[in-house]
Scaffold this active site. Structure first.
Site, PDB file in Angstrom:
ATOM      1  N   LEU A  77     -34.641  -7.289   5.293  1.00 24.35           N
ATOM      2  CA  LEU A  77     -35.978  -6.681   5.303  1.00 24.35           C
ATOM      3  C   LEU A  77     -36.187  -5.946   6.622  1.00 24.35           C
ATOM      4  O   LEU A  77     -37.303  -5.924   7.144  1.00 24.35           O
ATOM      5  CB  LEU A  77     -37.053  -7.749   5.120  1.00 24.35           C
ATOM      6  CG  LEU A  77     -37.347  -8.194   3.680  1.00 24.35           C
ATOM      7  CD1 LEU A  77     -38.546  -9.137   3.659  1.00 24.35           C
ATOM      8  CD2 LEU A  77     -37.611  -7.011   2.747  1.00 24.35           C
TER       9      LEU A  77
ATOM     10  N   ALA B 284     -36.663  -2.692   8.369  1.00 22.83           N
ATOM     11  CA  ALA B 284     -36.937  -1.278   8.116  1.00 22.83           C
ATOM     12  C   ALA B 284     -36.282  -0.451   9.216  1.00 22.83           C
ATOM     13  O   ALA B 284     -36.125  -0.909  10.342  1.00 22.83           O
ATOM     14  CB  ALA B 284     -38.435  -1.037   8.111  1.00 22.83           C
TER      15      ALA B 284
ATOM     16  N   THR C  73     -14.557  -3.012  -6.682  1.00 22.17           N
ATOM     17  CA  THR C  73     -15.850  -2.875  -7.373  1.00 22.17           C
ATOM     18  C   THR C  73     -15.705  -1.784  -8.429  1.00 22.17           C
ATOM     19  O   THR C  73     -15.428  -0.635  -8.098  1.00 22.17           O
ATOM     20  CB  THR C  73     -16.943  -2.491  -6.360  1.00 22.17           C
ATOM     21  OG1 THR C  73     -16.979  -3.510  -5.370  1.00 22.17           O
ATOM     22  CG2 THR C  73     -18.308  -2.375  -7.021  1.00 22.17           C
TER      23      THR C  73
ATOM     24  N   LYS D 107     -23.255   0.600  10.725  1.00 20.23           N
ATOM     25  CA  LYS D 107     -23.910  -0.615  11.203  1.00 20.23           C
ATOM     26  C   LYS D 107     -23.102  -1.133  12.385  1.00 20.23           C
ATOM     27  O   LYS D 107     -21.959  -0.713  12.582  1.00 20.23           O
ATOM     28  CB  LYS D 107     -24.016  -1.651  10.089  1.00 20.23           C
ATOM     29  CG  LYS D 107     -22.689  -2.239   9.619  1.00 20.23           C
ATOM     30  CD  LYS D 107     -22.989  -3.363   8.647  1.00 20.23           C
ATOM     31  CE  LYS D 107     -21.789  -4.218   8.390  1.00 20.23           C
ATOM     32  NZ  LYS D 107     -22.048  -5.260   7.427  1.00 20.23           N
TER      33      LYS D 107
ATOM     34  N   CYS E 130     -20.204   1.094   0.613  1.00 18.36           N
ATOM     35  CA  CYS E 130     -20.499   0.308  -0.599  1.00 18.36           C
ATOM     36  C   CYS E 130     -21.865   0.603  -1.199  1.00 18.36           C
ATOM     37  O   CYS E 130     -21.948   1.146  -2.296  1.00 18.36           O
ATOM     38  CB  CYS E 130     -20.372  -1.174  -0.300  1.00 18.36           C
ATOM     39  SG  CYS E 130     -18.679  -1.632   0.058  1.00 18.36           S
TER      40      CYS E 130
ATOM     41  N   ASN F 190     -25.244  -5.779  -5.018  1.00 18.06           N
ATOM     42  CA  ASN F 190     -25.409  -4.651  -4.097  1.00 18.06           C
ATOM     43  C   ASN F 190     -26.675  -3.851  -4.408  1.00 18.06           C
ATOM     44  O   ASN F 190     -27.348  -3.360  -3.505  1.00 18.06           O
ATOM     45  CB  ASN F 190     -24.172  -3.747  -4.120  1.00 18.06           C
ATOM     46  CG  ASN F 190     -23.083  -4.296  -3.203  1.00 18.06           C
ATOM     47  OD1 ASN F 190     -23.286  -5.298  -2.511  1.00 18.06           O
ATOM     48  ND2 ASN F 190     -21.928  -3.665  -3.191  1.00 18.06           N
TER      49      ASN F 190
ATOM     50  N   ASP G 150       0.860  -1.185   0.000  1.00 19.61           N
ATOM     51  CA  ASP G 150       0.000   0.000   0.000  1.00 19.61           C
ATOM     52  C   ASP G 150       0.895   1.234   0.000  1.00 19.61           C
ATOM     53  O   ASP G 150       2.021   1.187   0.513  1.00 19.61           O
ATOM     54  CB  ASP G 150      -0.907   0.002   1.239  1.00 19.61           C
ATOM     55  CG  ASP G 150      -2.126   0.898   1.075  1.00 19.61           C
ATOM     56  OD1 ASP G 150      -3.250   0.365   1.007  1.00 19.61           O
ATOM     57  OD2 ASP G 150      -1.955   2.138   0.992  1.00 19.61           O
TER      58      ASP G 150
ATOM     59  N   ARG H 145     -18.578   6.003   7.081  1.00 21.42           N
ATOM     60  CA  ARG H 145     -18.817   6.543   5.733  1.00 21.42           C
ATOM     61  C   ARG H 145     -20.322   6.507   5.445  1.00 21.42           C
ATOM     62  O   ARG H 145     -20.972   5.500   5.616  1.00 21.42           O
ATOM     63  CB  ARG H 145     -18.061   5.725   4.672  1.00 21.42           C
ATOM     64  CG  ARG H 145     -16.576   6.044   4.639  1.00 21.42           C
ATOM     65  CD  ARG H 145     -15.843   5.150   3.671  1.00 21.42           C
ATOM     66  NE  ARG H 145     -15.853   3.762   4.104  1.00 21.42           N
ATOM     67  CZ  ARG H 145     -15.443   2.738   3.349  1.00 21.42           C
ATOM     68  NH1 ARG H 145     -15.016   2.950   2.119  1.00 21.42           N
ATOM     69  NH2 ARG H 145     -15.459   1.511   3.823  1.00 21.42           N
TER      70      ARG H 145
HETATM   71  C1  UDX Z   1     -22.403  -4.588   1.565  1.00 21.79           C
HETATM   72  C2  UDX Z   1     -22.800  -5.965   0.993  1.00 21.79           C
HETATM   73  O1  UDX Z   1     -23.691  -6.615   1.922  1.00 21.79           O
HETATM   74  C3  UDX Z   1     -21.569  -6.819   0.735  1.00 21.79           C
HETATM   75  O2  UDX Z   1     -21.944  -8.062   0.161  1.00 21.79           O
HETATM   76  C4  UDX Z   1     -20.665  -6.044  -0.202  1.00 21.79           C
HETATM   77  O3  UDX Z   1     -19.475  -6.791  -0.464  1.00 21.79           O
HETATM   78  C5  UDX Z   1     -20.310  -4.683   0.376  1.00 21.79           C
HETATM   79  O4  UDX Z   1     -21.499  -3.960   0.676  1.00 21.79           O
HETATM   80  P1  UDX Z   1     -21.626  -3.710   3.981  1.00 21.79           P
HETATM   81  O5  UDX Z   1     -21.439  -2.364   3.359  1.00 21.79           O
HETATM   82  O6  UDX Z   1     -20.589  -4.246   4.909  1.00 21.79           O
HETATM   83  O7  UDX Z   1     -21.793  -4.832   2.838  1.00 21.79           O
HETATM   84  O8  UDX Z   1     -22.996  -3.635   4.788  1.00 21.79           O
HETATM   85  P2  UDX Z   1     -24.382  -4.427   4.826  1.00 21.79           P
HETATM   86  O9  UDX Z   1     -24.369  -5.447   5.867  1.00 21.79           O
HETATM   87  O10 UDX Z   1     -24.810  -4.827   3.457  1.00 21.79           O
HETATM   88  O11 UDX Z   1     -25.326  -3.247   5.331  1.00 21.79           O
HETATM   89  C6  UDX Z   1     -25.463  -2.044   4.560  1.00 21.79           C
HETATM   90  C7  UDX Z   1     -26.385  -1.063   5.236  1.00 21.79           C
HETATM   91  O12 UDX Z   1     -27.729  -1.507   5.163  1.00 21.79           O
HETATM   92  C8  UDX Z   1     -26.114  -0.818   6.720  1.00 21.79           C
HETATM   93  O13 UDX Z   1     -26.199   0.581   6.962  1.00 21.79           O
HETATM   94  C9  UDX Z   1     -27.229  -1.561   7.422  1.00 21.79           C
HETATM   95  O14 UDX Z   1     -27.549  -0.994   8.670  1.00 21.79           O
HETATM   96  C10 UDX Z   1     -28.371  -1.403   6.420  1.00 21.79           C
HETATM   97  N1  UDX Z   1     -29.405  -2.449   6.501  1.00 21.79           N
HETATM   98  C11 UDX Z   1     -29.080  -3.756   6.286  1.00 21.79           C
HETATM   99  C12 UDX Z   1     -30.725  -2.102   6.767  1.00 21.79           C
HETATM  100  O15 UDX Z   1     -31.043  -0.923   6.958  1.00 21.79           O
HETATM  101  N2  UDX Z   1     -31.666  -3.088   6.803  1.00 21.79           N
HETATM  102  C13 UDX Z   1     -31.380  -4.397   6.596  1.00 21.79           C
HETATM  103  O16 UDX Z   1     -32.296  -5.227   6.641  1.00 21.79           O
HETATM  104  C14 UDX Z   1     -30.034  -4.743   6.323  1.00 21.79           C
END
Ligand code: UDX
Length: 437
Positions: free
Chosen positions: A254, A256, A121, A327, A264, A212, A30, A334
């Protein structure tokens, strides 16, 4: 195998450690010296459960090293490109500066028959272009695309035990020389039964953005249902349970709440729309504009609901926001909906305190104007209203009676619909969920 991993951010650091765990000899490269010195000391430069332990374990074997010197890629048979593709400033499209720079920097160290593996990506079409660049410089080297599906908070297990492996190769054929090389890299998960799909380059790139986009659409779908439930006096969590029992639909993704954020989903759906426009297929993805709009509307909705819960005005209200990360099990802020809501509340006159078990350092760098408190107890003290915005276990487990003794006002807005409304109401709280009566 000897493997180089170029780009040691979220994706690359985890990938490098996991490849060493699978038995390969790995060098992580890096340009960021701080990141490299942290990783070289077996410390993850970000919070990811299990990564520190894995780094220690594999570094003790001598199979994993880190450097800023690209020349160390020389001698590896496989080179993974794991650099970031952020959203361009002021535009929806992805910024490919780092992918292009990493490929150009690697080329002088490639030997014939080396395999360059793109994992970042990227907009569809990038891999074909880069394959041309590599081929022109080193005619017998190959470029393949092998998208990554890791989720933050589960990155190590997602890499060691992936749902599927996708290899995009120039001719889309099983016979392509690089297929065997990647099969050797992934021999451990393959022996464990991980399915592997061979595609052409554009399909492999699209698999990632399509996955995604589907996830983002699923979340926005249930959030749109939450809006309707609010209007009709129905309960979106029961609705999700009921429709989720149909296995064509499924209950996952699912939930809410305040919507999706992170590094991502938001940027990927925007870059996907931008790319579709360039390809003359923008109509195919106009629905993603609505997915994005529903998602952003959640944040305004929570600000409005908070005002309502506070009796019509936010001015001077002491509001404690539980959670800053996008999360749980992550220190990533971000595009965090929690932080964006906290900042809007403060702008509208509330006195906001934000707490989070892991993300406060990153949050303070992004929104220095907010007040942060590391101790949950301190953050709760004298709050007029609580907002649960990131569903960390310790916030889900809060006891309504014990919490009531610490705050000034018994008002809670559950932005992730994870608390039991009956329990909280029984303890005297005004409880509000999203899309719940
Ligand atoms: C995501 C994809 O899941 C992963 O496969 C990809 O490689 C990168 O992007 P990530 O960004 O780590 O992964 O988060 P993810 O678990 O998908 O959650 C994304 C956002 O959605 C979070 O802010 C989470 O709180 C929100 N979310 C998720 C909801 O609001 N409701 C849900 O039911 C699930």
């Amino acid at each position: 195998m000897r493997i180089s991993v170029i780009g040691c951010g979220y994706l690359g650091a985890v990938h490098a450690a996991c490849m060493a765990k699978l038995g390969h000899e790995v060098v992580g490269i890096d340009v960021d010296e701080r990141k490299i010195s942290e990783l070289a000391a077996a410390r993850a430069p970000f919070f990811e459960p299990g990564l520190d332990e894995l780094l220690k374990e594999v570094q003790a074997t001598g199979r994993l090293t880190f450097t800023t010197d690209m020349a160390s890629a020389q001698g590896s048979a496989v080179h993974f490109i794991c650099v970031g593709t952020p959203q361009k400033k002021g535009e929806n499209a992805a910024d490919l500066t780092f992918v292009d720079a990493a490929t150009a920097a690697l080329i002088p160290y490639l030997s014939p028959t080396d395999v360059v593996v793109g994992k970042s990506t990227v907009p569809v079409g990038t891999a074909n272009r880069l394959a041309g660049v590599v081929q022109e410089a080193v005619p017998d080297a190959h470029l393949v695309w092998n998208p990554e599906f890791l989720r933050e908070g589960h990155a190590v297990s997602d890499t060691l035990q992936p749902d599927r492996l996708v290899y995009g190769v120039t001719d889309g054929s099983e016979e392509h020389e690089a297929v065997q090389v990647l099969d050797t890299v992934y021999s451990v998960p393959m022996e464990a039964g991980t399915p592997r799909l061979i595609t052409d380059l554009p399909t492999a790139e699209l698999v990632k953005t399509a996955a995604n986009s589907f996830l983002a659409t699923k979340i926005s779908f249930i959030n749109a249902m939450a809006e309707l439930c609010d209007a009709a006096g129905a309960d979106v969590t029961l609705l999700a349970d009921a429709i989720g029992m149909d296995d064509r639909i499924g209950r996952k993704f699912l939930n809410a709440g305040i919507g999706f954020g992170g590094g991502c989903l938001p940027k990927d759906i925007r870059a996907f729309m931008a790319r579709a426009g360039e390809l003359g297929a923008d109509q195919a993805l106009t629905f993603l504009r609505e997915v994005d709009a529903i998602n952003m509307r959640r944040r305004t909705r929570v600000v409005e609901l908070t005002r309502e819960v506070c009796g019509g005005s936010l001015l001077g209200q002491r509001i404690t926001v539980l959670g800053a990360a996008f999360k749980p099990e992550s220190d990533d802020v971000r595009d965090s909906p929690a932080l964006s809501i906290a900042a809007q509340l403060q702008l509208q006159g509330a006195v906001v305190t934000v707490t989070d078990p892991e993300a406060l350092g990153n949050a303070a760098r992004r929104f220095p104007e907010l007040h942060y408190e590391a101790s949950t107890d301190e953050a709760l003290r004298r709050a007029d209203a609580l907002l649960l915005l990131t569903e960390w276990r310790e916030y889900r487990d809060l006891d309504p009676y014990e919490t009531a003794a610490k705050v000034s006002g018994l008002k809670i807005l559950d932005g992730r619909n994870v608390l039991d409304p009956t329990k909280w109401r029984a303890a005297g709280w005004t409880y509000r969920g999203l899309g719940r009566p």
